[in-house]
Write a protein that holds these residues in place. Structure first.
Motif, PDB file in Angstrom:
ATOM      1  N   SER A 116       0.824  -1.217   0.000  1.00  0.00           N
ATOM      2  CA  SER A 116       0.000   0.000   0.000  1.00  0.00           C
ATOM      3  C   SER A 116       0.859   1.269   0.000  1.00  0.00           C
ATOM      4  O   SER A 116       0.369   2.356  -0.302  1.00  0.00           O
ATOM      5  CB  SER A 116      -0.927   0.015   1.219  1.00  0.00           C
ATOM      6  OG  SER A 116      -0.220   0.415   2.378  1.00  0.00           O
ATOM      7  N   LEU A 117       2.125   1.122   0.329  1.00  0.00           N
ATOM      8  CA  LEU A 117       2.990   2.294   0.523  1.00  0.00           C
ATOM      9  C   LEU A 117       3.904   2.603  -0.644  1.00  0.00           C
ATOM     10  O   LEU A 117       4.428   3.706  -0.754  1.00  0.00           O
ATOM     11  CB  LEU A 117       3.859   2.089   1.771  1.00  0.00           C
ATOM     12  CG  LEU A 117       3.144   2.056   3.119  1.00  0.00           C
ATOM     13  CD1 LEU A 117       4.069   1.509   4.200  1.00  0.00           C
ATOM     14  CD2 LEU A 117       2.664   3.440   3.496  1.00  0.00           C
ATOM     15  N   ILE A 118       4.155   1.611  -1.499  1.00  0.00           N
ATOM     16  CA  ILE A 118       5.164   1.815  -2.543  1.00  0.00           C
ATOM     17  C   ILE A 118       4.519   2.052  -3.901  1.00  0.00           C
ATOM     18  O   ILE A 118       3.380   1.657  -4.143  1.00  0.00           O
ATOM     19  CB  ILE A 118       6.153   0.622  -2.606  1.00  0.00           C
ATOM     20  CG1 ILE A 118       5.422  -0.697  -2.855  1.00  0.00           C
ATOM     21  CG2 ILE A 118       6.974   0.560  -1.325  1.00  0.00           C
ATOM     22  CD1 ILE A 118       6.333  -1.916  -2.936  1.00  0.00           C
ATOM     23  N   PHE A 142      -3.405  -8.325  13.064  1.00  0.00           N
ATOM     24  CA  PHE A 142      -2.086  -8.131  12.455  1.00  0.00           C
ATOM     25  C   PHE A 142      -2.084  -8.434  10.965  1.00  0.00           C
ATOM     26  O   PHE A 142      -1.084  -8.248  10.292  1.00  0.00           O
ATOM     27  CB  PHE A 142      -1.033  -8.960  13.210  1.00  0.00           C
ATOM     28  CG  PHE A 142      -0.752  -8.365  14.555  1.00  0.00           C
ATOM     29  CD1 PHE A 142       0.227  -7.409  14.701  1.00  0.00           C
ATOM     30  CD2 PHE A 142      -1.522  -8.711  15.665  1.00  0.00           C
ATOM     31  CE1 PHE A 142       0.469  -6.808  15.928  1.00  0.00           C
ATOM     32  CE2 PHE A 142      -1.296  -8.117  16.900  1.00  0.00           C
ATOM     33  CZ  PHE A 142      -0.302  -7.170  17.030  1.00  0.00           C
ATOM     34  N   ASN A 143      -3.199  -8.907  10.482  1.00  0.00           N
ATOM     35  CA  ASN A 143      -3.341  -9.126   9.045  1.00  0.00           C
ATOM     36  C   ASN A 143      -4.377  -8.191   8.431  1.00  0.00           C
ATOM     37  O   ASN A 143      -4.884  -8.448   7.342  1.00  0.00           O
ATOM     38  CB  ASN A 143      -3.690 -10.596   8.779  1.00  0.00           C
ATOM     39  CG  ASN A 143      -3.482 -10.966   7.326  1.00  0.00           C
ATOM     40  OD1 ASN A 143      -2.804 -10.241   6.585  1.00  0.00           O
ATOM     41  ND2 ASN A 143      -4.075 -12.061   6.900  1.00  0.00           N
ATOM     42  N   GLN A 144      -4.704  -7.119   9.147  1.00  0.00           N
ATOM     43  CA  GLN A 144      -5.704  -6.179   8.630  1.00  0.00           C
ATOM     44  C   GLN A 144      -5.060  -4.843   8.290  1.00  0.00           C
ATOM     45  O   GLN A 144      -4.482  -4.181   9.158  1.00  0.00           O
ATOM     46  CB  GLN A 144      -6.820  -5.985   9.666  1.00  0.00           C
ATOM     47  CG  GLN A 144      -7.757  -7.188   9.740  1.00  0.00           C
ATOM     48  CD  GLN A 144      -8.549  -7.233  11.029  1.00  0.00           C
ATOM     49  OE1 GLN A 144      -8.476  -6.306  11.834  1.00  0.00           O
ATOM     50  NE2 GLN A 144      -9.292  -8.306  11.240  1.00  0.00           N
ATOM     51  N   LEU A 145      -5.211  -4.457   7.027  1.00  0.00           N
ATOM     52  CA  LEU A 145      -4.525  -3.259   6.535  1.00  0.00           C
ATOM     53  C   LEU A 145      -4.783  -2.040   7.408  1.00  0.00           C
ATOM     54  O   LEU A 145      -3.894  -1.227   7.633  1.00  0.00           O
ATOM     55  CB  LEU A 145      -4.956  -2.964   5.085  1.00  0.00           C
ATOM     56  CG  LEU A 145      -4.242  -1.803   4.389  1.00  0.00           C
ATOM     57  CD1 LEU A 145      -2.759  -2.059   4.234  1.00  0.00           C
ATOM     58  CD2 LEU A 145      -4.857  -1.533   3.014  1.00  0.00           C
ATOM     59  N   ASN A 146      -6.002  -1.896   7.913  1.00  0.00           N
ATOM     60  CA  ASN A 146      -6.322  -0.663   8.624  1.00  0.00           C
ATOM     61  C   ASN A 146      -6.250  -0.760  10.142  1.00  0.00           C
ATOM     62  O   ASN A 146      -6.737   0.125  10.839  1.00  0.00           O
ATOM     63  CB  ASN A 146      -7.698  -0.149   8.193  1.00  0.00           C
ATOM     64  CG  ASN A 146      -7.630   0.368   6.772  1.00  0.00           C
ATOM     65  OD1 ASN A 146      -6.694   1.084   6.409  1.00  0.00           O
ATOM     66  ND2 ASN A 146      -8.590  -0.022   5.952  1.00  0.00           N
ATOM     67  N   LEU A 159       3.488   4.915   8.263  1.00  0.00           N
ATOM     68  CA  LEU A 159       2.672   3.970   9.028  1.00  0.00           C
ATOM     69  C   LEU A 159       2.327   4.532  10.407  1.00  0.00           C
ATOM     70  O   LEU A 159       1.191   4.403  10.871  1.00  0.00           O
ATOM     71  CB  LEU A 159       3.412   2.628   9.162  1.00  0.00           C
ATOM     72  CG  LEU A 159       3.449   1.814   7.864  1.00  0.00           C
ATOM     73  CD1 LEU A 159       4.534   0.745   7.922  1.00  0.00           C
ATOM     74  CD2 LEU A 159       2.084   1.177   7.596  1.00  0.00           C
ATOM     75  N   VAL A 160       3.292   5.160  11.050  1.00  0.00           N
ATOM     76  CA  VAL A 160       3.009   5.770  12.352  1.00  0.00           C
ATOM     77  C   VAL A 160       1.911   6.819  12.210  1.00  0.00           C
ATOM     78  O   VAL A 160       0.988   6.892  13.033  1.00  0.00           O
ATOM     79  CB  VAL A 160       4.287   6.395  12.956  1.00  0.00           C
ATOM     80  CG1 VAL A 160       3.966   7.194  14.215  1.00  0.00           C
ATOM     81  CG2 VAL A 160       5.310   5.307  13.285  1.00  0.00           C
ATOM     82  N   PRO A 183       7.659   7.274  -0.238  1.00  0.00           N
ATOM     83  CA  PRO A 183       8.014   6.457  -1.411  1.00  0.00           C
ATOM     84  C   PRO A 183       7.176   6.750  -2.656  1.00  0.00           C
ATOM     85  O   PRO A 183       7.607   6.456  -3.758  1.00  0.00           O
ATOM     86  CB  PRO A 183       7.736   5.019  -0.943  1.00  0.00           C
ATOM     87  CG  PRO A 183       7.679   5.067   0.522  1.00  0.00           C
ATOM     88  CD  PRO A 183       7.232   6.444   0.908  1.00  0.00           C
ATOM     89  N   LYS A 184       5.984   7.287  -2.494  1.00  0.00           N
ATOM     90  CA  LYS A 184       5.184   7.647  -3.666  1.00  0.00           C
ATOM     91  C   LYS A 184       5.341   9.124  -4.016  1.00  0.00           C
ATOM     92  O   LYS A 184       4.728   9.598  -4.969  1.00  0.00           O
ATOM     93  CB  LYS A 184       3.697   7.353  -3.406  1.00  0.00           C
ATOM     94  CG  LYS A 184       3.369   5.871  -3.344  1.00  0.00           C
ATOM     95  CD  LYS A 184       1.869   5.655  -3.198  1.00  0.00           C
ATOM     96  CE  LYS A 184       1.561   4.167  -3.108  1.00  0.00           C
ATOM     97  NZ  LYS A 184       0.120   3.907  -2.924  1.00  0.00           N
ATOM     98  N   GLY A 185       6.109   9.841  -3.226  1.00  0.00           N
ATOM     99  CA  GLY A 185       6.252  11.277  -3.437  1.00  0.00           C
ATOM    100  C   GLY A 185       7.666  11.648  -3.841  1.00  0.00           C
ATOM    101  O   GLY A 185       8.193  11.151  -4.841  1.00  0.00           O
ATOM    102  N   LEU A 186       8.281  12.504  -3.041  1.00  0.00           N
ATOM    103  CA  LEU A 186       9.631  13.004  -3.332  1.00  0.00           C
ATOM    104  C   LEU A 186      10.595  11.879  -3.729  1.00  0.00           C
ATOM    105  O   LEU A 186      11.352  12.011  -4.699  1.00  0.00           O
ATOM    106  CB  LEU A 186      10.145  13.745  -2.105  1.00  0.00           C
ATOM    107  CG  LEU A 186      11.436  14.555  -2.234  1.00  0.00           C
ATOM    108  CD1 LEU A 186      11.452  15.679  -1.203  1.00  0.00           C
ATOM    109  CD2 LEU A 186      12.683  13.728  -2.092  1.00  0.00           C
ATOM    110  N   LEU A 187      10.538  10.770  -2.975  1.00  0.00           N
ATOM    111  CA  LEU A 187      11.499   9.694  -3.258  1.00  0.00           C
ATOM    112  C   LEU A 187      11.295   9.072  -4.626  1.00  0.00           C
ATOM    113  O   LEU A 187      12.264   8.664  -5.284  1.00  0.00           O
ATOM    114  CB  LEU A 187      11.413   8.628  -2.160  1.00  0.00           C
ATOM    115  CG  LEU A 187      12.214   9.056  -0.930  1.00  0.00           C
ATOM    116  CD1 LEU A 187      11.696   8.408   0.323  1.00  0.00           C
ATOM    117  CD2 LEU A 187      13.681   8.751  -1.138  1.00  0.00           C
ATOM    118  N   GLN A 188      10.045   9.010  -5.081  1.00  0.00           N
ATOM    119  CA  GLN A 188       9.814   8.467  -6.411  1.00  0.00           C
ATOM    120  C   GLN A 188      10.328   9.448  -7.471  1.00  0.00           C
ATOM    121  O   GLN A 188      10.771   9.026  -8.548  1.00  0.00           O
ATOM    122  CB  GLN A 188       8.330   8.122  -6.605  1.00  0.00           C
ATOM    123  CG  GLN A 188       8.002   7.420  -7.902  1.00  0.00           C
ATOM    124  CD  GLN A 188       8.754   6.100  -8.087  1.00  0.00           C
ATOM    125  OE1 GLN A 188       9.419   5.583  -7.187  1.00  0.00           O
ATOM    126  NE2 GLN A 188       8.678   5.543  -9.292  1.00  0.00           N
ATOM    127  N   GLY A 189      10.295  10.727  -7.179  1.00  0.00           N
ATOM    128  CA  GLY A 189      10.915  11.710  -8.066  1.00  0.00           C
ATOM    129  C   GLY A 189      12.406  11.451  -8.227  1.00  0.00           C
ATOM    130  O   GLY A 189      12.951  11.507  -9.336  1.00  0.00           O
TER     131      GLY A 189
END
Lengths: 313, 313
Positions: free
Chosen positions: A20-22, A62-66, A127-128, B149-155
């Motif tokens: 979800s982050l990359i 621990f297996n739930q995205l939200n 994530l934090v 990772p989807k912002g500045l770093l992807q640039g």
């Protein structure tokens, strides 16, 4: 709790968080390479056990995205992964292998590793930011201290500058910063997102984390005595040049772990017993080569503490 | 507002923030080398102007260790500094100089630069954690997106992978991510810590920041036409291979800046006028060599927009 089963749940959640982050781009391969499959998930497991001990939560979170639980676990592991990616780079420890495969810079190139490390660091803070809990701001302040320029990063500076090996005191300081700070963050983080955290208990976990973190590193060094060590590894292994102090210090910290780990935190006790059991097995299997380096009298009290802490598992 | 004077106040605050964040250790020299003296403080100035336009605050807050305003300004500048330290490293752009002195890795070594970059990144988030404002959590979520990772770093990834130069569209995307996201964060950040921020206005500043960020980069490329360019610089300078599209795009974004910058935000207008005035001066001084590369008909509408935006300063 079946620990291997729980590791799988955490790993599955970690993968969801990471994806979800990359970005949807070829660099994603380098992000996943650097983070998956993970190691033993020691830090997320500690956080998870404490969270579950102090809340009405369940392992499926621990297996739930939200879920806060999954965000916290992934934060700890991705933060750990970023340090490994940067540590492995040629200008740092120059390691070609990590977890049985090529290190990220070997597989993808150096700028890729540098940016993926930066990206995992950024992802970990993202994530934090996604954790929804009244204690979040306190935890955010705490963890930017433990993991920042005066914390984990200064541990890396002491290591790379070789100040770490100038004295036994420097070595322990380095372990406190480089290893223990992230383990403390795991303990405090798991507790912080629980149902009703208070400052006093958070402080107790902070203290336990330091004792556990330094023990973790000294035990790692102890079990490494069974292997052929390179020059750098010999220099940083205190059992080879300060074995009496190492023994005394380890015993002291293991006693603290025993004292400070709440006896009613049964899942935490299980995770610790599992960990100390593994170490005990390693020490037992290689007792001969360890005793060739330090005396049986030194080893025996360590063994008996490991026995207690592993609940004779 | 006297901009040079205000820059001094922000710089003084930045120094206070930095010293409070780094360890009392020889590595501190590398942290300060990487961050001080700063550049033109464009990002903190933007944030400061918007903050002051939307609050009862005053410029002295930017020199107070415990003010939100100073924390936000230092966050933006230290985050910017970390990207420069890592960008300069041999595996990235391999630059020996930065702001008229040796780059951090040249002066202190590569592992020092890598860790100082990581440390400045960590320090920047620590500053965010220390901001005391109801909108902080929203801003934390926002900025981990813009800078992650989807912002500045992807640039940076698009730049280093050379995908940036595959098409004009890729180039603009790279500028949006690598340059505009941090400028957007400055605008939104300055607004976020103001007295009574709302989502609609934050979104407007987000949009203005994108237009300003892309304009900033295209204008930087335009004024670079007066210099001898290396191979890489030629490849990434769109005025050399897509001058019509560059002109159209720049005009479009400058029009947006003109439209979107609130006319009653007088300090922001001053900061923008100061910036566009400087660019206008550069274009004027090198008009001959610019026109040798693109036609006078192309340049003229850009010049007239720069005239408007600089309030003929």
């Amino acid at each position: 709790m079946q620990i291997p089963e729980f590791q799988k749940i955490i790993e599955s959640g970690l993968e969801k968080q990471l994806l979800s982050l990359i970005p949807n781009h070829s660099i994603a391969k380098a992000y996943t390479w650097a983070s998956l499959p993970p190691g033993k998930l020691f830090r997320p497991l500690l956080a998870a056990a404490i969270y579950l001990n102090h809340s009405e939560g369940n392992t499926e979170e621990f297996n739930q995205l939200n879920s806060n639980a999954s965000k916290m676990a992934a934060f700890l592991e991705l933060h750990h992964s970023y340090t490994l990616v940067h540590d492995d780079m040629p200008c740092m420890d120059d390691d070609d292998f990590r977890r049985g495969k090529a290190s990220t810079h070997k597989q993808f190139g150096e700028w890729q590793a540098l940016l993926v490390g930066d990206g995992l660091l950024g992802a970990s803070w993202r994530l934090v930011s996604q954790i929804n809990h009244p204690a979040l701001l306190s935890f955010f302040k705490y963890s930017t201290w433990t993991l920042g320029p005066k914390g984990l990063l200064q541990g890396q500076v002491l290591d790379l500058s070789e100040e770490m090996t100038l004295s036994f005191e420097n070595l322990i300081l380095t372990h406190k910063l480089k290893t223990a700070r992230l383990i403390q963050t795991a303990l405090v983080g798991g507790y912080a997102i629980s149902d009703n955290p208070n400052f006093k208990m958070a402080k107790a976990y902070h203290k336990l984390g330091e004792a556990l973190g330094v023990s973790f590193q000294l035990l790692d060094d102890l079990t490494e005595l069974t292997e052929e060590l390179g020059e750098h590894e010999q220099a940083v292994n205190p059992w080879l040049w300060a074995s009496i102090k190492s023994t005394e210090t380890l015993i002291n910290y293991l006693e603290q772990v025993k004292e400070l780990a709440p006896s009613d935190a049964d899942l935490l006790q299980e995770v610790l017993a599992h960990y100390f059991g593994t170490i005990r097995g390693k020490v037992e299997a290689h007792r001969g080569s360890i005793i060739a380096k330090l005396s049986e009298e030194q080893l025996r009290p360590v063994e008996s503490l490991l026995k207690i802490l592993s609940h004779a598992k």
